[in-house]
Design an enzyme around this catalytic site. Structure first.
Site: not given
Ligand code: CTP
Length: 403
Positions: A276, A208, A341, A323, A304, A337, A286
């Site tokens: 995610d 990303n 979490k 965040f 996870p 969120k 490859k």
């Molecule tokens: N985070 C994490 N591990 C993941 C996904 C997210 O630790 N696998 C943490 C990020 O570091 C951040 C928070 O969870 O502190 C929210 O991340 P965000 O990308 O906003 O949300 P997601 O949990 O990925 O949910 P969505 O993509 O549905 O918004």
């Protein structure tokens, strides 16, 4: 300059012991006095004469040399320094420290001391990853031992991976950080930052647009307040902040393992933009296009959730900050969120392309706590970091007072 500070440098028996010669020189450049101690095995890798010549003082090697009335006793030696640095900290030395052994000068000093200890582990990658070493590492962190490195790279034994001792300047940055007095002195704080890369095959990955700037700014601001910071970072081009323990990872699963290994901590800030999903199957070859126009059927599986795992885990830091990167219904999504979490605070930011937050230098955030949402003015990411660090300090101070 670190005038009037003394480091008791315990040199363990590993090939990385040769770096201690440079470490001693660099320490002197920064104004530290170094009192060297060598294990028997260390003397197989570097000569006590070289160590003593560079340190400008005698090398202590034998427990029984220290027992006579005319010599400095081991208790006194162990407490005469401002910081004990163990470099290289071999698997054996770490195991001895964990078990509280006292069967040679180095281990006896480490048991006899009430001085803070910093270890710079160095060993073969398999030894580093061995369950016993990882268990010892966790225990040592829990006992309040500070850790710098190891780094990943080519090793003297011909293998590649984590296990290389941190470079002398990295060790000294950690020393500076530990000896600097600040409002977060004595606190250990974890920060995750950057994106993760999820391999599709040996050459392609899912990623990303995260630059890591916000997380790195937070890590730097915490370190500037004297915290011992473990910065667990995905692949970014940002330079490592001074005085933080850098732990570089690629994938979400590596980030989770590294985060768990870095616990316990007083607080944790999860600024990483963790991917995610990853591919459900890994391939060592490859993936080829065969010209038929049929595109590969990439099956994905969920990664996870590091924040949720740590927040709900046994070793949860007392303050967990997440965040929320959102493009729609920012506050509502971020509030949900935080609850999902189970983190204490969440920093909501709008990452829609027009905001320029992803990769940019400025950020507009809302701090969401159990008490509600507090919008902060747009600011540089460094300013956002400093506001957050002030809030963390207030929170930890209040917690200490109420204990
Ligand atoms: N985070 C994490 N591990 C993941 C996904 C997210 O630790 N696998 C943490 C990020 O570091 C951040 C928070 O969870 O502190 C929210 O991340 P965000 O990308 O906003 O949300 P997601 O949990 O990925 O949910 P969505 O993509 O549905 O918004």
């Amino acid at each position: 300059m670190a005038a009037d500070k003394t480091l008791l440098l315990i040199i363990g028996g590993g090939i990385a012991a040769y770096k201690c010669l440079d470490l001693i020189r660099r320490a002197a450049e920064r104004g530290y006095r170094v009192t060297p101690v060598m294990t028997k095995a260390a003397a197989e890798f570097v000569t006590p004469l070289s160590v003593s010549a560079l340190a400008g003082t005698e090398v202590h090697q034998d427990l029984f040399d220290l027992t006579s009335e005319t010599e400095m006793g081991h208790i006194q030696l162990s407490r005469s320094a401002d910081l004990i640095v163990v470099a290289p900290a071999t698997a054996d030395l770490m195991a001895k420290m964990t078990g509280g052994h006292a069967n040679d000068l180095a281990s006896t000093l480490l048991v006899a001391t009430d001085t803070p200890v910093l270890i710079a582990p160095a060993m073969n990658v398999r030894m580093w990853k061995h369950v016993a070493t990882q268990r010892n590492l966790k225990q040592l962190r829990g006992d309040g031992v500070h850790v710098v490195g190891p780094n990943e790279g080519d090793m003297a034994c011909g293998e590649f991976g984590p296990g290389r001792m941190a470079e002398p300047l990295e060790i000294l940055d950690a020393v500076d950080g530990l000896l600097r007095k600040g409002r977060l002195s004595g606190r250990h704080i974890l920060v995750t930052a950057g994106p993760t890369h999820e391999p599709i095959d040996p050459v392609r990955y899912i990623a990303n647009r995260s630059s890591g700037k916000q997380g790195y700014a937070i890590a730097a601001a915490l370190a500037a307040e004297g915290a011992q910071v473990s910065l667990i970072s995905g692949p970014v081009t940002e330079p490592a902040p001074h005085c933080v323990d850098m732990i570089r990872v690629e994938s979400a699963r590596e980030m989770l393992t590294a985060t768990e290994a870095a616990l316990p901590a007083d607080a944790a800030v999860f600024a990483a933009a963790v991917a995610d999903w990853r591919t459900a199957t890994e391939t060592d070859s490859k993936i080829k296009k065969d010209g038929s126009g049929v595109i590969p059927d990439l099956k994905l599986t969920e990664n996870p959730d590091i924040l949720a795992t740590i927040s709900k885990g046994e070793s949860r830091p007392s303050l967990v900050v997440g965040f929320a990167a959102e493009t729609d219904d920012v506050i509502a999504n971020a509030t949900a969120k935080r609850q999902r979490k189970t983190c204490d605070w969440i920093i909501a930011n709008d990452v829609s392309p027009e905001t320029g937050v992803m990769g940019g230098d400025r950020n507009t955030v809302t701090l969401i706590t159990a008490d509600g949402a507090e919008a902060w003015d747009e600011a540089d990411k460094t300013e956002v970091a400093s506001r957050l660090v002030n809030r963390i300090i207030d929170h930890l101070d209040r917690e200490t007072v109420s204990c």
